[in-house]
Design a protein around this motif. Structure first.
Motif, mmCIF file in Angstrom:
data_model
loop_
_atom_site.group_PDB
_atom_site.id
_atom_site.type_symbol
_atom_site.label_atom_id
_atom_site.label_comp_id
_atom_site.label_asym_id
_atom_site.label_seq_id
_atom_site.Cartn_x
_atom_site.Cartn_y
_atom_site.Cartn_z
ATOM 1 N N GLY A 93 15.968 -5.395 2.025
ATOM 2 C CA GLY A 93 14.943 -6.134 2.416
ATOM 3 C C GLY A 93 13.945 -6.437 1.348
ATOM 4 O O GLY A 93 13.575 -5.121 0.888
ATOM 5 N N GLU A 94 13.307 -7.469 1.578
ATOM 6 C CA GLU A 94 11.572 -7.518 1.537
ATOM 7 C C GLU A 94 10.700 -6.950 2.576
ATOM 8 O O GLU A 94 10.396 -7.094 3.666
ATOM 9 C CB GLU A 94 11.045 -8.887 0.787
ATOM 10 C CG GLU A 94 9.585 -9.191 0.620
ATOM 11 C CD GLU A 94 9.455 -10.349 0.114
ATOM 12 O OE1 GLU A 94 9.760 -11.456 -0.693
ATOM 13 O OE2 GLU A 94 9.092 -11.095 1.263
ATOM 14 N N PHE A 95 9.871 -5.830 1.920
ATOM 15 C CA PHE A 95 9.065 -4.913 2.660
ATOM 16 C C PHE A 95 7.439 -5.064 1.957
ATOM 17 O O PHE A 95 7.246 -5.498 0.875
ATOM 18 C CB PHE A 95 9.171 -3.892 2.177
ATOM 19 C CG PHE A 95 8.274 -2.538 3.044
ATOM 20 C CD1 PHE A 95 8.277 -1.946 4.695
ATOM 21 C CD2 PHE A 95 7.414 -2.259 2.536
ATOM 22 C CE1 PHE A 95 7.560 -1.810 5.146
ATOM 23 C CE2 PHE A 95 6.123 -1.012 3.252
ATOM 24 C CZ PHE A 95 6.680 -1.569 4.550
ATOM 25 N N ARG A 96 6.670 -5.497 2.869
ATOM 26 C CA ARG A 96 5.259 -5.317 2.847
ATOM 27 C C ARG A 96 4.708 -5.002 3.384
ATOM 28 O O ARG A 96 4.788 -4.690 4.311
ATOM 29 C CB ARG A 96 5.359 -6.621 2.359
ATOM 30 C CG ARG A 96 4.402 -7.756 3.605
ATOM 31 C CD ARG A 96 3.640 -9.197 3.663
ATOM 32 N NE ARG A 96 4.428 -9.708 2.494
ATOM 33 C CZ ARG A 96 4.009 -10.767 1.714
ATOM 34 N NH1 ARG A 96 2.976 -10.747 1.843
ATOM 35 N NH2 ARG A 96 4.504 -11.898 1.049
ATOM 36 N N LEU A 97 3.659 -4.324 3.306
ATOM 37 C CA LEU A 97 1.720 -3.842 4.039
ATOM 38 C C LEU A 97 0.859 -4.641 4.338
ATOM 39 O O LEU A 97 0.775 -5.782 3.802
ATOM 40 C CB LEU A 97 1.536 -3.201 3.607
ATOM 41 C CG LEU A 97 2.330 -1.744 2.792
ATOM 42 C CD1 LEU A 97 2.089 -0.782 2.175
ATOM 43 C CD2 LEU A 97 2.765 -0.932 3.934
ATOM 44 N N LEU A 98 0.405 -5.203 5.828
ATOM 45 C CA LEU A 98 -0.354 -5.992 6.411
ATOM 46 C C LEU A 98 -0.774 -5.432 7.026
ATOM 47 O O LEU A 98 -0.171 -5.386 8.215
ATOM 48 C CB LEU A 98 0.370 -7.027 7.459
ATOM 49 C CG LEU A 98 -0.489 -8.496 7.755
ATOM 50 C CD1 LEU A 98 -1.237 -8.977 6.616
ATOM 51 C CD2 LEU A 98 0.744 -8.518 9.132
ATOM 52 N N PRO A 99 -2.238 -5.393 6.665
ATOM 53 C CA PRO A 99 -3.703 -4.291 7.563
ATOM 54 C C PRO A 99 -3.395 -5.051 8.390
ATOM 55 O O PRO A 99 -3.283 -5.905 9.262
ATOM 56 C CB PRO A 99 -4.747 -4.613 6.682
ATOM 57 C CG PRO A 99 -4.432 -5.350 5.279
ATOM 58 C CD PRO A 99 -2.437 -5.796 5.335
ATOM 59 N N VAL A 100 -3.697 -3.876 9.503
ATOM 60 C CA VAL A 100 -3.724 -3.766 10.938
ATOM 61 C C VAL A 100 -4.880 -5.479 11.423
ATOM 62 O O VAL A 100 -5.761 -4.671 10.830
ATOM 63 C CB VAL A 100 -3.295 -3.454 11.439
ATOM 64 C CG1 VAL A 100 -3.670 -3.054 13.187
ATOM 65 C CG2 VAL A 100 -2.136 -2.476 11.727
ATOM 66 N N HIS A 101 -4.347 -5.895 12.637
ATOM 67 C CA HIS A 101 -5.986 -7.049 13.006
ATOM 68 C C HIS A 101 -5.374 -6.189 14.528
ATOM 69 O O HIS A 101 -5.136 -6.319 15.348
ATOM 70 C CB HIS A 101 -5.646 -7.827 13.110
ATOM 71 C CG HIS A 101 -6.208 -8.428 11.806
ATOM 72 N ND1 HIS A 101 -7.340 -9.421 11.511
ATOM 73 C CD2 HIS A 101 -5.510 -8.363 10.784
ATOM 74 C CE1 HIS A 101 -7.563 -9.537 10.450
ATOM 75 N NE2 HIS A 101 -6.265 -9.474 9.835
ATOM 76 N N PRO A 102 -6.469 -5.540 14.867
ATOM 77 C CA PRO A 102 -6.083 -5.331 17.358
ATOM 78 C C PRO A 102 -5.888 -6.307 17.632
ATOM 79 O O PRO A 102 -4.992 -6.332 18.680
ATOM 80 C CB PRO A 102 -7.454 -4.531 17.445
ATOM 81 C CG PRO A 102 -7.816 -3.835 15.790
ATOM 82 C CD PRO A 102 -7.648 -5.106 14.472
#
Length: 281
Positions: A109-118
């Motif tokens: 499937g479509e994969f992406r990295l999303l920077p963490v927001h605590p």
């Protein structure tokens, strides 16, 4: 230095020396960015300069729903400081605008990295860190304060490491740390090259483990690194040698075993994926 492990994610000593002529031959010249970071940190902690002429100087929270993905594009278009990636102490972007890398198409499937927001992601990440299989290698079991402290060390740092959620078809299912291996303590244990980029990974859901998904995503993320970081000649990882599924996943994703190295917290398999060979493995 966090652990690296594809299946769950994961005494100090010198890395084995490589033979003369090997492509990993040690280059003793420190990266210019590393020297600049050291200078900036020294200046930031220096005492203030004395009065002119006195002779003193100063030395210079997430659910498993798909709504997370809908926010990714808006965050990617925003300022890096508010979207999980910070500039370095020298004003440099050490990871080439990771927040704007965009998605990767994979067989899963479509994969992406999303920077963490605590504030959004802390509860989910804490739950993953308390999974016994994950905790064996990450050693971050405990309350939200434990996870928050681990994230804070990166988010309040100079941008050399960016913690991310991995979203598959919009659903958060993994945790990643993309970091500058050449600017990390890891560089003391192997012959680092400028812009070497490291990967740490954990797969959050039990159902997503043991089915080859780690291999698929490691290949996808290493491709993202090589596509968006033109100065990076290789992607680096250091899974615990005890974690055979992790080492196997890296090998399946086109990484090679470069060496076994002793790190302060583990004996590790130094894995590398080379730009020069990315289409051959």
């Amino acid at each position: 230095m966090p652990p690296t492990d594809a299946s769950t994610e994961t005494g100090a000593g010198p890395a084995p020396r490589t033979a003369p002529g090997n492509e990993d031959t040690l280059d003793l010249r420190l990266p210019d960015e590393f020297l600049a970071l050291c200078a900036a940190e020294e200046a930031a902690h220096a005492p203030p300069a004395g009065p002119k002429g006195d002779g003193r100087t100063g030395v210079g929270r997430v659910t498993a729903g798909r709504s997370v993905d809908e926010r990714a594009d808006a965050e990617g278009a925003g300022d890096a400081r508010t979207s999980g990636q910070r500039p370095s102490a020298t004003g440099q972007d050490l990871l080439d605008s990771l927040v704007r890398w965009g998605p990767a198409r994979t067989p899963a499937g479509e994969f992406r990295l999303l920077p963490v927001h605590p504030g959004r992601d802390l509860a989910l990440l804490t739950r993953w860190m308390n999974d016994p299989v994950v905790a064996e290698f990450w050693e971050l079991a405990g309350g939200e304060d434990v996870t928050a402290a681990h994230l804070r060390a990166q988010l309040d740092g100079d941008g050399r490491s960016v913690p991310c959620l991995g979203l598959l078809d919009g659903t958060p299912m993994s945790y990643w740390e993309i970091y500058r291996a050449d600017l990390d303590p890891l560089a003391r244990h192997y012959p680092a090259r400028p812009h070497d980029t490291g990967i740490h990974l954990l797969i959050g859901g039990v159902a997503d483990r043991g089915c080859g998904l780690g291999t698929t995503l490691l290949r996808a993320v290493s491709e993202l690194v090589l596509d968006h970081r033109p100065a990076c000649s290789r992607v680096v990882a250091e899974p615990d040698l005890r974690n055979t599924p992790s080492v196997s996943a890296f090998l399946g994703a086109g990484f090679r075993l470069s060496a076994e190295i002793d790190l302060p917290e583990k004996r590790a398999a130094l894995m590398m994926r080379d730009r020069a060979h990315r289409h051959q493995l």
